[in-house]
Scaffold this motif. Structure first.
Motif, PDB file in Angstrom:
ATOM      1  N   ARG A 103      10.113   4.165  -0.218  1.00 41.57           N
ATOM      2  CA  ARG A 103      10.763   2.861  -0.391  1.00 41.57           C
ATOM      3  C   ARG A 103       9.789   1.799  -0.894  1.00 41.57           C
ATOM      4  O   ARG A 103      10.134   0.628  -0.953  1.00 41.57           O
ATOM      5  CB  ARG A 103      11.325   2.403   0.958  1.00 41.57           C
ATOM      6  CG  ARG A 103      12.533   3.199   1.414  1.00 41.57           C
ATOM      7  CD  ARG A 103      12.835   2.901   2.873  1.00 41.57           C
ATOM      8  NE  ARG A 103      13.987   3.674   3.315  1.00 41.57           N
ATOM      9  CZ  ARG A 103      15.224   3.211   3.367  1.00 41.57           C
ATOM     10  NH1 ARG A 103      15.466   1.976   3.005  1.00 41.57           N
ATOM     11  NH2 ARG A 103      16.218   3.973   3.764  1.00 41.57           N
ATOM     12  N   GLY A 104       8.556   2.213  -1.164  1.00 42.08           N
ATOM     13  CA  GLY A 104       7.567   1.261  -1.673  1.00 42.08           C
ATOM     14  C   GLY A 104       7.007   0.346  -0.593  1.00 42.08           C
ATOM     15  O   GLY A 104       6.443  -0.711  -0.882  1.00 42.08           O
ATOM     16  N   ILE A 105       7.171   0.732   0.668  1.00 39.78           N
ATOM     17  CA  ILE A 105       6.661  -0.087   1.786  1.00 39.78           C
ATOM     18  C   ILE A 105       5.195   0.303   2.033  1.00 39.78           C
ATOM     19  O   ILE A 105       4.854   1.491   1.998  1.00 39.78           O
ATOM     20  CB  ILE A 105       7.499   0.184   3.063  1.00 39.78           C
ATOM     21  CG1 ILE A 105       8.916  -0.335   2.867  1.00 39.78           C
ATOM     22  CG2 ILE A 105       6.851  -0.406   4.308  1.00 39.78           C
ATOM     23  CD1 ILE A 105       9.916   0.145   3.916  1.00 39.78           C
ATOM     24  N   ASP A 106       4.347  -0.685   2.268  1.00 40.54           N
ATOM     25  CA  ASP A 106       2.949  -0.382   2.608  1.00 40.54           C
ATOM     26  C   ASP A 106       2.910   0.289   3.976  1.00 40.54           C
ATOM     27  O   ASP A 106       3.531  -0.212   4.924  1.00 40.54           O
ATOM     28  CB  ASP A 106       2.123  -1.666   2.692  1.00 40.54           C
ATOM     29  CG  ASP A 106       1.759  -2.176   1.310  1.00 40.54           C
ATOM     30  OD1 ASP A 106       1.866  -1.388   0.343  1.00 40.54           O
ATOM     31  OD2 ASP A 106       1.413  -3.366   1.204  1.00 40.54           O
ATOM     32  N   VAL A 107       2.195   1.409   4.071  1.00 42.85           N
ATOM     33  CA  VAL A 107       2.114   2.127   5.346  1.00 42.85           C
ATOM     34  C   VAL A 107       0.660   2.321   5.714  1.00 42.85           C
ATOM     35  O   VAL A 107      -0.170   2.612   4.846  1.00 42.85           O
ATOM     36  CB  VAL A 107       2.706   3.560   5.237  1.00 42.85           C
ATOM     37  CG1 VAL A 107       2.950   4.141   6.623  1.00 42.85           C
ATOM     38  CG2 VAL A 107       3.944   3.594   4.422  1.00 42.85           C
ATOM     39  N   GLU A 108       0.368   2.165   6.991  1.00 45.26           N
ATOM     40  CA  GLU A 108      -0.982   2.470   7.461  1.00 45.26           C
ATOM     41  C   GLU A 108      -0.869   3.336   8.708  1.00 45.26           C
ATOM     42  O   GLU A 108      -0.046   3.047   9.588  1.00 45.26           O
ATOM     43  CB  GLU A 108      -1.711   1.161   7.795  1.00 45.26           C
ATOM     44  CG  GLU A 108      -3.169   1.220   7.421  1.00 45.26           C
ATOM     45  CD  GLU A 108      -3.879  -0.097   7.734  1.00 45.26           C
ATOM     46  OE1 GLU A 108      -4.861  -0.045   8.465  1.00 45.26           O
ATOM     47  OE2 GLU A 108      -3.422  -1.138   7.237  1.00 45.26           O
ATOM     48  N   ALA A 109      -1.692   4.380   8.754  1.00 50.09           N
ATOM     49  CA  ALA A 109      -1.674   5.269   9.923  1.00 50.09           C
ATOM     50  C   ALA A 109      -2.995   5.130  10.661  1.00 50.09           C
ATOM     51  O   ALA A 109      -4.056   5.138  10.045  1.00 50.09           O
ATOM     52  CB  ALA A 109      -1.485   6.707   9.467  1.00 50.09           C
ATOM     53  N   ILE A 110      -2.899   4.974  11.975  1.00 47.21           N
ATOM     54  CA  ILE A 110      -4.117   4.835  12.784  1.00 47.21           C
ATOM     55  C   ILE A 110      -4.108   5.957  13.815  1.00 47.21           C
ATOM     56  O   ILE A 110      -3.264   6.006  14.713  1.00 47.21           O
ATOM     57  CB  ILE A 110      -4.186   3.442  13.472  1.00 47.21           C
ATOM     58  CG1 ILE A 110      -4.380   2.360  12.405  1.00 47.21           C
ATOM     59  CG2 ILE A 110      -5.353   3.333  14.442  1.00 47.21           C
ATOM     60  CD1 ILE A 110      -3.184   1.797  11.837  1.00 47.21           C
TER      61      ILE A 110
END
Ligand SMILES: C[S@@+](CC[C@H](N)C(=O)[O-])C[C@H]1O[C@@H](n2cnc3c(N)ncnc32)[C@H](O)[C@@H]1O
Length: 252
Positions: A103-110
């Motif tokens: 969806r073009g959403i910025d994602v960050e995984a921690i």
């Protein structure tokens, strides 16, 4: 604006990473995935430490509705999904990450500590573990054979087997090490390959990352012990290096 998937680790509200905590504190909405594992602290304790309201997210919300109902909010807000342990170890949250990216959403995984690495505390070497498997809840003698088959495969290669145990947090049902051993003995009585008997060496683990209860012994011996509150997991060691043998002797 972004979507964050943040691992909480295994031990307490304080096991989140500093980066994870900073992100949680700047988020507009924070969800906690509540169905794949169990943290020994309450949602209220998490909320008090993080200084944020935390919304519990059950399987239905995460797997059926999150993508349509929650993810689109990450266009305008910072949204976090907290996951006990590591979000991408022995769980399937990679699907949400894919959906957000699509969806073009910025994602960050921690990331964070996982049960898959916490078992290193037993002294068994992580690179000598074979396939990980789960023991599902069972009714009477109707048992899924997969855990037995995976044990057989791992043993044939001299590798250790980690059994994750079924859980159903909404009904507060958590499989104990004792029930897991009993399931493997029942499978043995059907399969009759002398793969898992009362004399098989096992390592029982409970609440790794907090209480760190670890006990080695025969299946029969461990069956009679009480390991207390969940979560539990079980290991059947493969071929042991002498340093692993020493560690298990110490734990028995
Ligand atoms: C599906 S796994 C969850 C994996 C999680 N994402 C992680 O990285 O740890 C859940 C199962 O792992 C085991 N488990 C999780 N945390 C544990 C702990 N602290 N001590 C012992 N076993 C644990 C239990 O058998 C539990 O039912």
């Amino acid at each position: 604006m972004a979507f964050y998937i943040i691992g909480l680790g295994l031990g307490s509200e304080k096991d989140i990473s500093v980066r994870g905590l900073e992100l949680v504190r700047k988020c507009d909405e924070v969800y906690l995935e509540t169905y794949t594992s169990l943290l020994p602290v309450t949602i209220e304790q998490l909320s008090a430490y993080y200084g944020k309201k935390i919304i519990p997210a059950n399987r239905d919300l995460v797997e059926q509705r999150f993508e349509e109902q929650i993810l689109p909010k990450a266009w305008e807000k910072h949204i976090a999904l907290l996951v006990i342990g590591d979000p991408f170890s022995a769980t399937t949250h990679i699907e949400l990450m894919r959906a957000a990216k699509q969806r073009g959403i910025d994602v960050e995984a921690i990331g964070n500590a996982s049960i898959l690495t916490a078992v290193g505390l037993t002294g068994l070497q992580l690179y000598k573990f074979g396939k990980v498997t789960s023991i599902p809840f069972y009714e009477e003698d109707v048992l899924v054979e997969t855990p037995y088959n995976i044990l057989e495969e791992n043993q044939s290669l001299g590798l250790h087997t980690l059994f994750l145990l079924d859980l159903d947090p909404p009904t507060e049902r958590y499989m104990s090490v004792n029930t897991a051993i009993s399931a493997l003995l029942k499978l043995e009585s059907h399969k009759k390959k002398k793969l898992f008997t009362e004399n098989t060496l096992c390592v029982a683990c409970a609440r790794l990352g907090s209480d760190n209860i670890i006990k080695a012994g025969t299946a029969k011996k461990l069956m009679g012990e009480d390991f207390g509150r969940p979560p539990h997991c079980l290991i059947v060691p493969g071929k042991l290096h002498f340093l692993e043998e020493e560690a298990l002797n110490y734990l028995s």
